[in-house]
Write an enzyme that holds these catalytic residues in place. Structure first.
Site, mmCIF file in Angstrom:
data_model
loop_
_atom_site.group_PDB
_atom_site.id
_atom_site.type_symbol
_atom_site.label_atom_id
_atom_site.label_comp_id
_atom_site.label_asym_id
_atom_site.label_seq_id
_atom_site.Cartn_x
_atom_site.Cartn_y
_atom_site.Cartn_z
ATOM 1 N N GLY A 9 7.604 -0.829 4.120
ATOM 2 C CA GLY A 9 7.554 -2.218 4.597
ATOM 3 C C GLY A 9 8.679 -2.464 5.587
ATOM 4 O O GLY A 9 9.263 -3.547 5.632
ATOM 5 N N GLY A 12 8.609 -5.544 8.407
ATOM 6 C CA GLY A 12 8.573 -6.954 8.038
ATOM 7 C C GLY A 12 9.887 -7.655 8.337
ATOM 8 O O GLY A 12 10.783 -7.091 8.972
ATOM 9 N N GLN A 13 9.999 -8.894 7.844
ATOM 10 C CA GLN A 13 11.164 -9.736 8.150
ATOM 11 C C GLN A 13 12.478 -9.081 7.695
ATOM 12 O O GLN A 13 13.429 -9.008 8.457
ATOM 13 C CB GLN A 13 11.017 -11.100 7.454
ATOM 14 C CG GLN A 13 12.090 -12.106 7.880
ATOM 15 C CD GLN A 13 12.352 -13.197 6.841
ATOM 16 O OE1 GLN A 13 11.889 -13.125 5.707
ATOM 17 N NE2 GLN A 13 13.080 -14.211 7.246
ATOM 18 N N ASP A 35 5.480 1.738 7.385
ATOM 19 C CA ASP A 35 4.733 0.486 7.212
ATOM 20 C C ASP A 35 3.266 0.775 7.497
ATOM 21 O O ASP A 35 2.938 1.868 7.982
ATOM 22 C CB ASP A 35 5.270 -0.607 8.165
ATOM 23 C CG ASP A 35 5.107 -2.008 7.566
ATOM 24 O OD1 ASP A 35 3.999 -2.318 7.098
ATOM 25 O OD2 ASP A 35 6.081 -2.773 7.559
ATOM 26 N N ILE A 36 2.394 -0.209 7.238
ATOM 27 C CA ILE A 36 0.971 0.007 7.554
ATOM 28 C C ILE A 36 0.686 -0.212 9.037
ATOM 29 O O ILE A 36 -0.389 0.128 9.518
ATOM 30 C CB ILE A 36 -0.003 -0.882 6.727
ATOM 31 C CG1 ILE A 36 0.528 -2.305 6.617
ATOM 32 C CG2 ILE A 36 -0.292 -0.288 5.363
ATOM 33 C CD1 ILE A 36 -0.511 -3.282 6.120
ATOM 34 N N TYR A 143 2.769 -14.943 -6.598
ATOM 35 C CA TYR A 143 3.933 -14.197 -6.113
ATOM 36 C C TYR A 143 5.049 -14.217 -7.168
ATOM 37 O O TYR A 143 5.612 -13.177 -7.515
ATOM 38 C CB TYR A 143 4.401 -14.852 -4.812
ATOM 39 C CG TYR A 143 5.691 -14.329 -4.228
ATOM 40 C CD1 TYR A 143 5.805 -13.022 -3.777
ATOM 41 C CD2 TYR A 143 6.795 -15.185 -4.078
ATOM 42 C CE1 TYR A 143 6.996 -12.566 -3.218
ATOM 43 C CE2 TYR A 143 7.971 -14.744 -3.512
ATOM 44 C CZ TYR A 143 8.078 -13.435 -3.085
ATOM 45 O OH TYR A 143 9.243 -12.991 -2.525
HETATM 46 C C1 AKB Z 1 8.914 -17.227 -0.032
HETATM 47 O O1 AKB Z 1 9.132 -18.360 0.420
HETATM 48 O O2 AKB Z 1 7.847 -16.907 -0.568
HETATM 49 C C2 AKB Z 1 10.031 -16.202 0.033
HETATM 50 C C3 AKB Z 1 10.829 -16.157 -1.224
HETATM 51 C C4 AKB Z 1 11.695 -17.298 -1.590
HETATM 52 O O3 AKB Z 1 10.794 -15.197 -1.930
HETATM 53 N N1 AKB Z 1 10.869 -16.466 1.147
#
Ligand code: AKB
Length: 315
Positions: A9, A12-13, A35-36, A143
């Protein structure tokens, strides 16, 4: 030196800046980005690169063996806002990628893992301010659930199989070099771009939404510091609370107005408001400070000055 690093990854950011920093600190040919998709020019010409799907165990194993990898930084993940749109995709990516690297370490094919957790492990029933390391955790996003579950698995693999895995709970991260994608804290990057480009910003969170945040340089410092700390200093094998600054959209607006007085903000909260409302406003990270010497450097004012100085050439 035996250490050979793989960043999964890397485009990414966080991965982009982490890769650049690791290539400064270690011989660049021993820092393999993956990364992909391919990354920006600087990343691609700065050292080796492998196209790699974080959910494909044998593809990761192949790269690990070919490059004699010792340390893996697993930065691939689907963040909070996108995760709510694609719950199963988020779960599969976030969990399978973690199991892949944990199992490689269990099989002694790699030595050390960094895997990021997040303030998203907390939920609406968590104490909102100075959130302790150990407290009620009932995350309400896919998440957040994936990060909380991941933390339990990291600790399990450490105790059961001796896997050297290290983690921190990142707050919202802000950088002028890279853009975030799919997070709830992303407004705090976008606002600087729009302030320079249009002198106004429509914010998807309301004015009073205080969230824990951090300048990217601090986050990279924490990431490398926890990985370089002697194993005995890492007393927590789930994930450490990590904190720098907290602010709301109104406060970041005030700090931008110090540089761009005509800047204005309006508020149109969307589905991300509920996510932000479920997260803490500030974090107690004293264990990270005590155990492995973490200290942040950048205040909101420092960060605003640096962000605007570095982005102004772009607009
Ligand atoms: C998000 O906003 O999903 C991320 C985090 C706080 O993990 N930046």
């Amino acid at each position: 030196m035996k250490k050979r690093i793989l960043i999964i990854g890397a485009c990414g950011q966080i991965g982009t800046e982490l890769t650049a920093k690791l290539r400064e600190l270690y011989p660049a040919h021993k820092v393999i980005a993956s990364d992909i998709v391919e990354g920006d020019k600087e990343l691609m010409k700065g050292g080796p690169f492998e196209l790699l799907d974080a959910t494909n165990y044998s593809a990761i194993e192949d790269v690990v063996i070919r490059h004699e990898i010792t340390d893996v930084y697993l930065m691939a993940a689907m963040l909070s806002a996108t995760g709510e749109k694609f719950p199963m995709k988020a779960w599969n990516l976030n969990m399978n990628s973690l199991f892949n690297v944990l199992n490689l370490a269990k099989e002694k094919k790699i030595e050390k893992i960094f895997w990021p957790s997040s303030i998203a492990v907390f939920g609406p029933t968590t104490p909102k301010t100075h959130t302790p390391q150990r407290t009620v955790m009932e995350p309400s996003t896919v998440y957040g659930i994936s990060k909380q579950t991941g933390e339990r698995w990291c600790e399990y693999y450490f105790h059961k199989y001796g896997v050297d895995v290290r983690s921190v709970r990142y707050p919202g991260l802000i950088s002028y070099k890279t853009l975030p994608g799919g997070g709830t804290t992303d407004y705090a990057v976008d606002i600087y771009h729009k302030a320079l480009k249009h002198k106004k910003y429509i914010c998807f969170l309301n004015a009073e939404t205080t969230l824990p945040m951090m300048f990217m340089e601090d986050a990279i410092e924490a990431t490398i510091k926890i990985m370089e700390a002697p194993s005995k200093e890492i007393k927590n094998r789930s994930a450490y609370n990590l904190s720098a600054i907290s602010f709301n959209p109104e406060e970041i607006t005030e700090s931008i107005k110090q540089h761009i007085p005509e800047f204005t903000i309006t508020y149109e909260p969307d589905f991300r408001q509920a996510i932000a409302d479920s997260w803490p406003q500030s974090i107690d990270d004293s264990e990270a400070r005590e155990d492995w010497g973490w200290a942040h450097r950048f205040s909101l004012e420092d960060m605003t000055g640096i962000m605007l100085d570095n982005l102004k050439g772009k607009y």
